[in-house]
Design an enzyme around this catalytic site. Structure first.
Site, PDB file in Angstrom:
ATOM      1  N   TYR A 147       0.840  -1.207   0.000  1.00  0.00           N
ATOM      2  CA  TYR A 147       0.000   0.000   0.000  1.00  0.00           C
ATOM      3  C   TYR A 147       0.870   1.250   0.000  1.00  0.00           C
ATOM      4  CZ  TYR A 147      -3.650   3.280   1.516  1.00  0.00           C
ATOM      5  OH  TYR A 147      -4.536   4.327   1.596  1.00  0.00           O
ATOM      6  N   PRO A 183     -16.487   2.626   4.690  1.00  0.00           N
ATOM      7  CA  PRO A 183     -16.801   1.188   4.655  1.00  0.00           C
ATOM      8  C   PRO A 183     -15.560   0.309   4.530  1.00  0.00           C
ATOM      9  CG  PRO A 183     -18.376   2.409   3.338  1.00  0.00           C
ATOM     10  CD  PRO A 183     -17.336   3.408   3.761  1.00  0.00           C
ATOM     11  N   ARG A 205      -3.524   6.096  16.899  1.00  0.00           N
ATOM     12  CA  ARG A 205      -2.470   6.724  16.099  1.00  0.00           C
ATOM     13  C   ARG A 205      -2.895   8.100  15.561  1.00  0.00           C
ATOM     14  NH1 ARG A 205      -2.275   2.740  10.718  1.00  0.00           N
ATOM     15  NH2 ARG A 205      -3.782   3.943   9.519  1.00  0.00           N
TER      16      ARG A 205
HETATM   17  N1  LIG Z   1     -10.250   5.213   4.501  1.00  0.00           N
HETATM   18  C1  LIG Z   1      -9.036   5.623   4.798  1.00  0.00           C
HETATM   19  O1  LIG Z   1      -8.608   5.601   5.960  1.00  0.00           O
HETATM   20  C2  LIG Z   1      -8.129   6.155   3.713  1.00  0.00           C
HETATM   21  C3  LIG Z   1      -6.992   6.874   4.101  1.00  0.00           C
HETATM   22  C4  LIG Z   1      -6.142   7.357   3.116  1.00  0.00           C
HETATM   23  C5  LIG Z   1      -6.422   7.114   1.782  1.00  0.00           C
HETATM   24  N2  LIG Z   1      -7.533   6.408   1.442  1.00  0.00           N
HETATM   25  C6  LIG Z   1      -7.782   6.178   0.015  1.00  0.00           C
HETATM   26  O2  LIG Z   1      -9.031   6.744  -0.339  1.00  0.00           O
HETATM   27  C7  LIG Z   1      -9.591   6.022  -1.431  1.00  0.00           C
HETATM   28  C8  LIG Z   1     -11.022   5.641  -1.101  1.00  0.00           C
HETATM   29  O3  LIG Z   1     -11.002   4.932   0.105  1.00  0.00           O
HETATM   30  P1  LIG Z   1     -12.301   4.703   1.000  1.00  0.00           P
HETATM   31  O4  LIG Z   1     -11.825   4.248   2.330  1.00  0.00           O
HETATM   32  O5  LIG Z   1     -13.183   5.901   0.883  1.00  0.00           O
HETATM   33  O6  LIG Z   1     -12.909   3.399   0.244  1.00  0.00           O
HETATM   34  P2  LIG Z   1     -14.300   2.649   0.338  1.00  0.00           P
HETATM   35  O7  LIG Z   1     -14.120   1.212   0.474  1.00  0.00           O
HETATM   36  O8  LIG Z   1     -15.198   3.268   1.321  1.00  0.00           O
HETATM   37  O9  LIG Z   1     -14.803   2.838  -1.146  1.00  0.00           O
HETATM   38  C9  LIG Z   1     -14.071   2.271  -2.188  1.00  0.00           C
HETATM   39  C10 LIG Z   1     -14.893   2.371  -3.461  1.00  0.00           C
HETATM   40  O10 LIG Z   1     -14.019   2.020  -4.527  1.00  0.00           O
HETATM   41  C11 LIG Z   1     -14.763   1.238  -5.433  1.00  0.00           C
HETATM   42  N3  LIG Z   1     -13.825   0.453  -6.221  1.00  0.00           N
HETATM   43  C12 LIG Z   1     -13.110  -0.623  -5.835  1.00  0.00           C
HETATM   44  N4  LIG Z   1     -12.391  -1.107  -6.867  1.00  0.00           N
HETATM   45  C13 LIG Z   1     -12.648  -0.307  -7.924  1.00  0.00           C
HETATM   46  C14 LIG Z   1     -12.232  -0.293  -9.281  1.00  0.00           C
HETATM   47  N5  LIG Z   1     -11.388  -1.225  -9.755  1.00  0.00           N
HETATM   48  N6  LIG Z   1     -12.707   0.668 -10.103  1.00  0.00           N
HETATM   49  C15 LIG Z   1     -13.562   1.602  -9.631  1.00  0.00           C
HETATM   50  N7  LIG Z   1     -14.010   1.645  -8.364  1.00  0.00           N
HETATM   51  C16 LIG Z   1     -13.554   0.690  -7.526  1.00  0.00           C
HETATM   52  C17 LIG Z   1     -15.675   0.400  -4.558  1.00  0.00           C
HETATM   53  O11 LIG Z   1     -16.769  -0.134  -5.280  1.00  0.00           O
HETATM   54  C18 LIG Z   1     -16.082   1.411  -3.497  1.00  0.00           C
HETATM   55  O12 LIG Z   1     -17.233   2.122  -3.861  1.00  0.00           O
HETATM   56  C19 LIG Z   1      -8.653   4.843  -1.680  1.00  0.00           C
HETATM   57  O13 LIG Z   1      -7.759   5.164  -2.738  1.00  0.00           O
HETATM   58  C20 LIG Z   1      -7.885   4.721  -0.374  1.00  0.00           C
HETATM   59  O14 LIG Z   1      -6.609   4.153  -0.517  1.00  0.00           O
HETATM   60  C21 LIG Z   1      -8.403   5.924   2.367  1.00  0.00           C
END
Ligand SMILES: NC(=O)c1ccc[n+]([C@@H]2O[C@H](COP(=O)([O-])OP(=O)(O)OC[C@H]3O[C@@H](n4cnc5c(N)ncnc54)[C@H](O)[C@@H]3O)[C@@H](O)[C@H]2O)c1
Length: 245
Positions: A147, A183, A205
Site C-alpha cells: 500500500y 466502509p 495513532r
Molecule cells: N479510509 C481511509 O482511511 C483512507 C486513508 C487514506 C487514503 N484512502 C484512500 O481513499 C480512497 C477511497 O477509500 P475509502 O476508504 O473511501 O474506500 P471505500 O471502500 O469506502 O470505497 C471504495 C470504493 O471504490 C470502489 N472500487 C473498488 N475497486 C474499484 C475499481 N477497480 N474501479 C472503480 N471503483 C472501484 C468500490 O466499489 C467502493 O465504492 C482509496 O484510494 C484509499 O486508498 C483511504
C-alpha cells in the site's frame, strides 16, 4: 457555487471518500460524473450523472474519456489497501496494488489529458487530484508495504504530471488523508483478529483522538478542484488530524 459549470469526473464514487466528495463537488455547482466499479453503490446520487467504471479496465477508461468529453477536473479516488509486511506480500498482491492504485490512475490521467488541455486553453485552468495516503507514503506504518509503496508512487506520478503541464494551465495534486471512517476501514477492522482492539489502535495513532470522517476530507477535495487553489500544484496535501506534526 465555487465550482459552477466545471465538469468533474470522480472514480470510486459509490461510497466512502469518493461519494462524499462527489456530493460536495455537486453542491458547489460542478457537473459531476460519479463512477464506480459497483453500479448499485451509485444509487441515490441525485442530480449527478453516474457511470459504471472499473478503473483497472484499460478499454473502459478510454471509452469513458471519449464519452464524457473535455473535463475541468478529475478526482482519481479509487484505491485498495493491502495489509502486510514485506514477508507477507506475494507478487499477485503487489501487482494488484500497483495496478489499481497507480497504473489505473496514470491511464485515466492520460486518457483525459487531451480534453483537459483543450479545456485549459479556453479557461486557463484544469485540475487533477490523485488519491495517495499519509500511511506509509509520507509516514511509515507497520503492515502497509505494498500500500505505502503504491501510494508513494502516486506522489511521483502527481509531481511528474504537475511539472509537465504547469505551463498549460493544468494543475495536479495528491491528497494524503489520515485514517478515515469509511466502509473499507470498517471492513478492515471487522476482518482483524480483535476488531475492538483494532479500532482502538486506529484511533490511538490519530493525535486528535478520533478517526477522520469523510466530511473532514471532502472540503480539501473541493478546494483542490476549484480555482481557489489556482497557485497550488505538485503538492501532497495532508489532511491527517496531526499525525505528521
Ligand atoms: N479510509 C481511509 O482511511 C483512507 C486513508 C487514506 C487514503 N484512502 C484512500 O481513499 C480512497 C477511497 O477509500 P475509502 O476508504 O473511501 O474506500 P471505500 O471502500 O469506502 O470505497 C471504495 C470504493 O471504490 C470502489 N472500487 C473498488 N475497486 C474499484 C475499481 N477497480 N474501479 C472503480 N471503483 C472501484 C468500490 O466499489 C467502493 O465504492 C482509496 O484510494 C484509499 O486508498 C483511504
Amino acid at each position: 457555487m465555487r465550482l459552477k459549470d466545471k465538469v468533474i469526473l470522480v472514480t470510486a464514487a459509490g461510497q466512502g471518500i469518493g461519494r462524499a466528495s462527489a456530493l460536495a463537488l455537486a453542491a458547489e455547482g460542478a457537473k459531476v460524473i460519479a463512477t464506480d466499479l459497483n453500479g448499485d453503490l451509485l444509487q441515490g446520487l441525485d442530480g449527478i450523472s453516474t457511470e459504471v467504471l472499473d478503473v483497472t479496465d484499460a478499454q473502459a477508461i478510454n471509452a469513458i474519456a471519449a464519452k464524457v468529453g473535455p473535463l475541468d477536473g478529475l478526482f482519481n479516488c479509487a484505491g485498495v489497501v493491502h495489509n502486510g509486511t514485506l514477508l507477507d506480500i506475494d507478487d499477485k498482491d503487489w501487482d494488484f496494488a500497483f495496478s489499481l492504485n497507480v497504473t489505473a490512475m496514470m491511464r485515466l490521467c492520460r486518457a483525459v489529458m487531451p480534453g483537459m488541455l483543450e479545456r485549459a486553453s479556453q479557461t486557463g485552468t484544469a485540475s487533477i487530484l490523485n488519491m495517495s495516503s499519509m500511511a506509509s507514503s509520507i509516514k511509515g506504518f507497520a503492515n502497509r508495504t505494498a500500500y505505502g509503496a503504491s501510494k508513494a508512487a502516486v506522489l511521483g506520478l502527481t509531481k511528474a504530471i504537475a511539472a509537465d503541464y504547469v505551463k498549460q494551465g493544468i494543475r495536479c495534486n495528491a491528497l494524503c488523508p489520515g485514517t478515515v471512517d469509511t466502509p473499507s476501514l470498517r471492513g478492515r477492522i471487522a476482518a482483524s483478529a480483535d476488531p475492538v482492539q483494532a479500532e482502538k489502535d486506529f484511533i490511538a495513532r490519530q493525535p486528535m483522538g478520533r478517526l477522520a470522517t469523510v466530511a473532514d476530507i471532502a472540503p480539501m477535495v473541493v478546494y483542490l478542484l476549484s480555482d481557489e487553489s489556482r497557485f497550488v500544484s505538485g503538492q501532497a496535501m495532508l489532511v491527517d488530524g496531526g499525525v505528521t506534526i
